[in-house]
Enzyme design. Sequence first.
Site, PDB file in Angstrom:
ATOM      1  N   ASP A 131      45.598  18.936  20.869  1.00 55.57           N
ATOM      2  CA  ASP A 131      45.068  20.273  20.586  1.00 55.57           C
ATOM      3  C   ASP A 131      43.555  20.247  20.472  1.00 55.57           C
ATOM      4  OD1 ASP A 131      47.562  21.258  20.599  1.00 55.57           O
ATOM      5  OD2 ASP A 131      47.796  21.339  18.413  1.00 55.57           O
ATOM      6  N   SER A 190      72.028  25.474  49.819  1.00 55.13           N
ATOM      7  CA  SER A 190      72.797  25.233  48.594  1.00 55.13           C
ATOM      8  C   SER A 190      73.674  24.012  48.816  1.00 55.13           C
ATOM      9  CB  SER A 190      73.600  26.461  48.205  1.00 55.13           C
ATOM     10  OG  SER A 190      74.485  26.759  49.242  1.00 55.13           O
ATOM     11  N   LYS A 228      73.099  17.215  38.195  1.00 54.13           N
ATOM     12  CA  LYS A 228      73.002  18.574  38.730  1.00 54.13           C
ATOM     13  C   LYS A 228      72.514  19.456  37.587  1.00 54.13           C
ATOM     14  CE  LYS A 228      75.190  22.066  41.546  1.00 54.13           C
ATOM     15  NZ  LYS A 228      74.707  23.229  40.821  1.00 54.13           N
ATOM     16  N   LYS A 285      73.481  12.360  47.178  1.00 59.16           N
ATOM     17  CA  LYS A 285      72.740  12.636  48.417  1.00 59.16           C
ATOM     18  C   LYS A 285      72.683  11.350  49.228  1.00 59.16           C
ATOM     19  CE  LYS A 285      69.883  16.069  46.103  1.00 59.16           C
ATOM     20  NZ  LYS A 285      68.571  16.379  45.521  1.00 59.16           N
ATOM     21  N   LYS A 306      81.211  18.584  40.423  1.00 55.67           N
ATOM     22  CA  LYS A 306      81.072  19.361  39.192  1.00 55.67           C
ATOM     23  C   LYS A 306      81.857  18.734  38.045  1.00 55.67           C
ATOM     24  CE  LYS A 306      79.308  23.129  39.392  1.00 55.67           C
ATOM     25  NZ  LYS A 306      79.409  24.364  40.140  1.00 55.67           N
TER      26      LYS A 306
END
Length: 677
Positions: A39, A84, A117, A290, A314
Amino acid sequence: MSRPLSATEQVSTLRDQIRAHDHAYYVLDQPRISDAEYDHLFRQLQQLEAEHPDLVTPDSPTQRVGGAPLTQFPEVTHRVPMLSLANAFSENEVEGFDRRICELLGVDSVDYTAEPKLDGLAVSLSYEAGLLVQAATRGDGQSGEDVTSNVRTILSVPLRLNPAAPDLLQVRGEIVMPFAGFELLNQQQTAAGEKPFVNPRNAAAGSLRQLDPRVTATRPLAFLAYGIGDLSGALPETQFDLLQQLRLWGLPVSPLVARVTGIAACMDYYARLGQRRAGLPYAIDGVVYKVDRIAQQQKLGAVSRAPRWALAHKFPAEEAETVVNQIDVQVGRTGAVTPVARLRPVFVGGVTVTSATLHNQDEIRRKDLRVGDTVVVRRAGDVIPEVVRVVTARRPAEAVPFVMPENCPVCGAGLTQAEGEAVLRCPDGLACPAQLHRTLTHFASRKAMDIDGLGDKLIEQLVATGMVRTLADLYHLKPPQLASLDRMAEKSAENLFQALRASRQTTLPRFIFALGIRNVGEATALALARYFRTLDALMEADLDELERVADVGPVVAASLREFFQEPDNRRVIGELLAAGIRWPEMPVQPEEASPLAGKTIVLTGSFSLPRTELKARLQSAGARVSGSVSAQTDFLVVGEKPGSKLERAKTLDVVIVTEAQLVELIATPGGADQTSV
Ligand code: IVH
């Protein structure tokens, strides 16, 4: 020999330091200084920039929140579509996926990157020369909304990348709201009399779609990258390397990603992540596999809207066991009486669940649910928590079956049941405090009369003290009366008084919506106002006339008729109008005046007019502009360099028009029905 640093140098050093700390905190998850020290650096930079406004640049860490509130988000066409994922819910389906991939590639086993996911919403961030220039939502995958000003406020999104980053980079990833921030936000929402969000994903979506970036800046959002749309320069060889690369360039990537070989390792990852799920800081709803080698991904390509090389495995909807402490009956705005199970609090599906709807008496009987029972509750996605089944083996001896009351638990009126309906209703309308309370809450809500400051707690007091017995009573409250309520100071009483006064100036669609007629939501209220243009015309319309309005079927028409025929409702409306509620005249009925009224139109390519302008013109002609072509599309308007929507429109036999033809249509009354192209 040291000379004092110039302001330019100090600003630049401070920014580098702050960026390095942001990177350590958000990307590496290894903060190197305390919040107080951070800060301090931040304030030093703010002060220097205040003294030297010419040194302020858009990528300065102080410049995250800026820009005026928007009236709507501009549309962005994705240069590379946002695809998607295909879903799998069982091991069998995952095996099938792996088998197909091995066959197509002619190999025995494939390496995958396994990733959580993330349960948020997808965005595409464009960086040029290392600077964040645009952020867009996924939309329909072809085009989304430009949410740059909002995304800039998310502290884990770097405004500037590491100098090693490529000149052009389009990063894809997920915006999520961590559980901790979500719980806090909901506490604030409830305290302010606003509705809490059902889950972190909805909260993230709602926060990102704020028109005022200052509101988004207060929301605890985070970003995690999982891929790219486009980049200049060489592509890494594998998805896993790409993710490491993104991290080096300064982008946050989930620390849970892993490279695995073969299907057994995928299942193992899935099981391990499933076990860790409840302890993660943000919601995940599965694993994404993937194909790791990008060359193999390219060979596999995509089918329709999903790549062949990726799969979402899922997690099952989360279930948990808990105990039913009590069954309450709630009275809704329209008098519907619903039983609700009050549960021993249990953490499931990412939130603490304390109650579950039981729908009606039949449902309770079917499940044979009793107070004291141990039950399995399930919470999936956006769905209201439900009781899946009773664990009868653990039923205490004293558990007794539940019987619905015969009278309203709030006002005591005898409950009624319409023929063919399972639900019981309290017939007392606004004379029932529960219905009055809910009616007032709806009436005051943002999309209705938008009465600022009239929250749930105040309404409760207004009803309990009898100060408000009908809607119009709200407008006769005076500041001293308001100041007599709990937690109301003179100033806030005056503010509420002014908010009530101001709310009297409204619009006809809002007023219709605010009346809380059963089955009449915001969109129907708008359609009714456009069609009838005056309240009198709507109130006098018969069923046939009502059903002529787009989207109004027999059920809605009957609700409307029933509402407006009820003398009490007519009296309340008269009182509200007498209290000064008014609205500007509705513009001429688009249904007759405009040829495009009620038509669904999709645009593709670029046009001579800016897209937003074209869209606005179409909308003011009564058309609905949609992002994707479907069987419901009436026209596809084709500009220069049309996208894939054109092919889709052709296969669906959608009428295709040029921009020039469209302009002609807007100018020709009744023209759209004569068109055959
Ligand atoms: S990749 C080319 N990876 O899931 C594939 N998506 O169901 C495009 N999502 O719209 C997506 N975590 O919002 C990918 N690790 C992850 C993801 C992920 C969450 C979301 C994303 C996408 C949706 C598809």
